[in-house]
Motif scaffolding. Structure first.
Motif, PDB file in Angstrom:
ATOM      1  N   VAL B  32      -0.037   8.571  15.700  1.00 21.24           N
ATOM      2  CA  VAL B  32       0.613   7.478  14.992  1.00 21.24           C
ATOM      3  C   VAL B  32      -0.051   6.173  15.414  1.00 21.24           C
ATOM      4  N   ALA B  33      -0.514   5.432  14.406  1.00 19.52           N
ATOM      5  CA  ALA B  33      -1.119   4.115  14.655  1.00 19.52           C
ATOM      6  C   ALA B  33      -0.065   3.082  14.272  1.00 19.52           C
ATOM      7  N   GLY B  34      -0.255   2.382  13.150  1.00 22.91           N
ATOM      8  CA  GLY B  34       0.772   1.426  12.725  1.00 22.91           C
ATOM      9  C   GLY B  34       2.045   2.123  12.260  1.00 22.91           C
ATOM     10  N   GLY B  35       1.908   3.368  11.866  1.00 22.54           N
ATOM     11  CA  GLY B  35       3.071   4.129  11.409  1.00 22.54           C
ATOM     12  C   GLY B  35       3.550   3.747  10.015  1.00 22.54           C
ATOM     13  N   HIS B  36       2.828   2.860   9.328  1.00 20.70           N
ATOM     14  CA  HIS B  36       3.339   2.357   8.053  1.00 20.70           C
ATOM     15  C   HIS B  36       3.016   3.250   6.868  1.00 20.70           C
ATOM     16  N   LEU B  39       5.371   6.988   9.023  1.00 18.98           N
ATOM     17  CA  LEU B  39       6.830   6.966   9.198  1.00 18.98           C
ATOM     18  C   LEU B  39       7.575   7.024   7.859  1.00 18.98           C
ATOM     19  N   PRO B  40       7.151   6.251   6.839  1.00 18.61           N
ATOM     20  CA  PRO B  40       7.825   6.428   5.537  1.00 18.61           C
ATOM     21  C   PRO B  40       7.731   7.867   5.025  1.00 18.61           C
ATOM     22  N   ASP B  54       1.152   8.506  20.203  1.00 20.27           N
ATOM     23  CA  ASP B  54       1.083   7.067  19.916  1.00 20.27           C
ATOM     24  C   ASP B  54      -0.205   6.487  20.506  1.00 20.27           C
ATOM     25  N   ASN B  56      -1.074   3.221  20.043  1.00 21.21           N
ATOM     26  CA  ASN B  56      -0.989   1.759  20.041  1.00 21.21           C
ATOM     27  C   ASN B  56      -1.397   1.127  21.367  1.00 21.21           C
ATOM     28  N   VAL B 107       3.725  -6.054   6.775  1.00 20.44           N
ATOM     29  CA  VAL B 107       3.070  -4.741   6.841  1.00 20.44           C
ATOM     30  C   VAL B 107       1.679  -4.901   7.453  1.00 20.44           C
ATOM     31  N   ARG B 108       1.008  -6.000   7.107  1.00 19.92           N
ATOM     32  CA  ARG B 108      -0.341  -6.224   7.641  1.00 19.92           C
ATOM     33  C   ARG B 108      -0.335  -6.491   9.141  1.00 19.92           C
ATOM     34  N   ASN B 109       0.803  -6.931   9.678  1.00 19.69           N
ATOM     35  CA  ASN B 109       0.890  -7.129  11.125  1.00 19.69           C
ATOM     36  C   ASN B 109       0.933  -5.811  11.877  1.00 19.69           C
ATOM     37  N   ARG B 110       1.183  -4.745  11.186  1.00 17.79           N
ATOM     38  CA  ARG B 110       1.408  -3.465  11.861  1.00 17.79           C
ATOM     39  C   ARG B 110       0.396  -2.392  11.435  1.00 17.79           C
TER      40      ARG B 110
END
Ligand SMILES: Cc1cc2nc3c(=O)[nH]c(=O)nc-3n(C[C@H](O)[C@H](O)[C@H](O)COP(=O)(O)OP(=O)(O)OC[C@H]3O[C@@H](n4cnc5c(N)ncnc54)[C@H](O)[C@@H]3O)c2cc1C
Ligand code: FES
Ligand code: FES
Lengths: 169, 290
Positions: B32-36, B39-40, B54, B56, B107-110
């Protein structure tokens, strides 16, 4: 799993399941219900909080991923009894109706003003473009954030107590 | 309430540790990186990994460097970091254009560059941009490091050549004199592309010597329009040739109908956005901002 998360400067240690989302950790485990929870699909942005200094959607971050990190929520915006200029702006310009989107909007606004003390209307609209408001039509949200920029909103809180004196209206 | 199914969670402390954890937890483990994206999908049970590793904490993957005439972007660079990078803006406007239109600032922050590529979502904007740039990817697994041209990285939707315990480390792009641009049509601010096009032009003596055309969300094999690229080479960078390249690109892609639009509309967009991206790249080659 045991995790320790610093929220608004205070350290909290709790046992959580890895699948717990940060938004639910804040609301249910810590009782910090100022952060709202809406779409669940990473689209609405009502769950926005700062993670290590930048706003993120806390419904799309695991609480365990915040272990050892710093979170700032809307409860950490005011300075004691004194509202942050962003909060004052939302009061002064009627930046909310139902208030559901407001905590997320204010967290992003605070971040924007910390990085750009004089944002244009376009900059503001871009900054909050990942956050939905079903009430205001955004007009008054933009005005509220501009108001904060014009009323000392750029001053970083806490460290700049002297500067903040001027903010009181 | 959408909640992922249960899984085990482990934090990697370095690249080798991540590979070791992937090996230990087996084929049902995922990074899992940003998870965006992940996770969804986990909330919807479209993905149900038994363990998440993880990455990160892997600071060594968060850098944007210029190294031996190449731009090297670490897999854990966030979208916001790529967008803010001065060196990226100067040499690779196609990436800056794309980043401006990827999701929204939160979203771009993550979300990360590496996650974007490894997700291999047909609608992921950076895939087409890096394919147009002919980037190379550096990956590391139990058997060591290897370099993969990005055009050989994608096997199909949500599928890449990476092995089960392999990690993407960085994306490398040679810094050259080319001009580039990215153009996208979305239904509303922050949405995934209905269609998008990336254009990269290398010009010499009034002639196109190398062309890269990336296409997003229209079923282009490996995210590129190779016939259109071949057509452009050797001719002048003018409107007539761009229009024909657009027509060819619109024909060679294979969009499918969905809630974002029917097939002919997407073909039309692929053609038109190819033209617009080429036009913008050509203008930039002449020092005009487009
Ligand atoms: C509301 C919303 C809107 C969006 N809109 C857009 C858009 O318009 N355009 C667009 O391009 N994207 C969009 N995205 C996706 C966004 O860019 C994601 O951040 C990105 O797709 C995935 O990056 P991530 O770091 O979150 O990856 P993750 O979700 O953490 O991972 C994605 C996949 O890649 C794997 N992976 C991650 N890092 C590595 C690595 N270093 N090595 C090997 N495998 C790895 C994971 O195991 C997983 O399978 C959107 C996302 C959201 C939530
Ligand atoms: S609840 Fe997080 S984005 Fe809507
Ligand atoms: S004030 Fe109601 S959603 Fe914004």
């Amino acid at each position: 799993m045991q995790i320790t998360v610093t929220v608004n400067g205070e350290r909290y240690t709790r046992g959580v399941e890895p699948r717990l989302l940060l938004v639910h950790f804040l609301r249910d485990d810590l009782g910090l219900t100022g952060t709202h929870w809406g779409c669940d699909t990473s689209n609405c942005g009502v769950c926005a909080v700062w993670l290590d200094g930048a706003p993120v959607k806390s419904c799309t971050v695991l609480a365990v991923m915040a272990d050892g990190h710093e979170v700032r929520t809307v409860e950490g915006l005011a300075h004691g009894a004194e509202l942050d200029p962003v909060q004052q702006g939302f009061v002064a310009c009627h930046g909310l109706q139902c208030g559901f989107c407001t905590p997320g909007m204010m967290m992003t606004a605070r971040w924007l003003l910390d990085h750009d003390p004089d944002p244009s209307e376009e900059d503001i609209r871009e900054a909050v473009s990942g956050q939905l408001c079903r009430c205001t039509g955004y007009e008054n949200i933009v005005r509220s954030i501009r108001w904060a920029a014009e009323h000392g909103g750029a001053a970083r809180p806490a460290e700049e107590d002297a500067g903040r004196e001027e903010v009181r209206t | 309430m959408q909640v992922p199914a249960t899984f085990q969670y482990a934090r990697a402390t370095g690249v080798e540790h991540a590979i070791e954890l992937l090996t230990r937890y087996g084929p049902e483990a995922r990074l899992v990186a940003g998870g965006h994206s992940l996770l969804p999908m986990m909330k919807l049970r479209l993905a149900q990994p038994e363990a998440l590793i993880d990455i990160n904490g892997l600071d060594e993957l968060t850098r944007i460097r210029v190294d031996g005439g190449e731009l090297a972007v670490g897999a854990m660079v966030r979208h916001a970091g790529l967008l803010a990078s001065a060196v990226v803006g100067e040499h690779f406007p196609v990436l800056r254009d794309a980043e401006r239109m990827i999701a929204d600032p939160l979203v771009r922050n993550r979300g990360t560059v590496g996650g974007s590529l490894c997700q291999a979502d047909p609608s992921e904007d950076l895939s087409a941009a890096f394919c147009a740039l002919r980037a190379t990817l550096v990956a590391q697994g139990p058997d060591g490091r290897r370099v993969v041209p990005v055009r050989e990285f994608f096997l199909g939707p949500y599928e890449t050549v990476l092995g089960e315990a392999e990690l993407l480390l960085e994306v490398r792009v040679p810094i050259r004199s080319h001009a580039s641009a990215y153009r996208k049509v979305e239904r509303r601010a922050g949405d995934w592309a209905v269609a998008a096009a990336a254009a990269v032009l290398e010009l010499s003596g009034g002639v196109v010597t190398e062309a890269g055309i990336g296409l997003t969300a229209v079923g282009a094999p490996r995210f590129v329009a190779e016939e259109a690229e071949r057509y452009l080479c050797g001719g002048p960078p003018d409107e007539e040739r761009f229009a024909e390249a657009g027509r060819v690109a619109g024909e060679e892609c294979r969009p499918s109908a969905d809630q974002r639009g029917p097939v002919d509309y997407k073909r039309h967009l692929a053609a038109e956005l190819t033209v617009r991206a080429l036009r913008a790249a050509a203008a930039r080659a002449q020092g005009q901002e487009a």
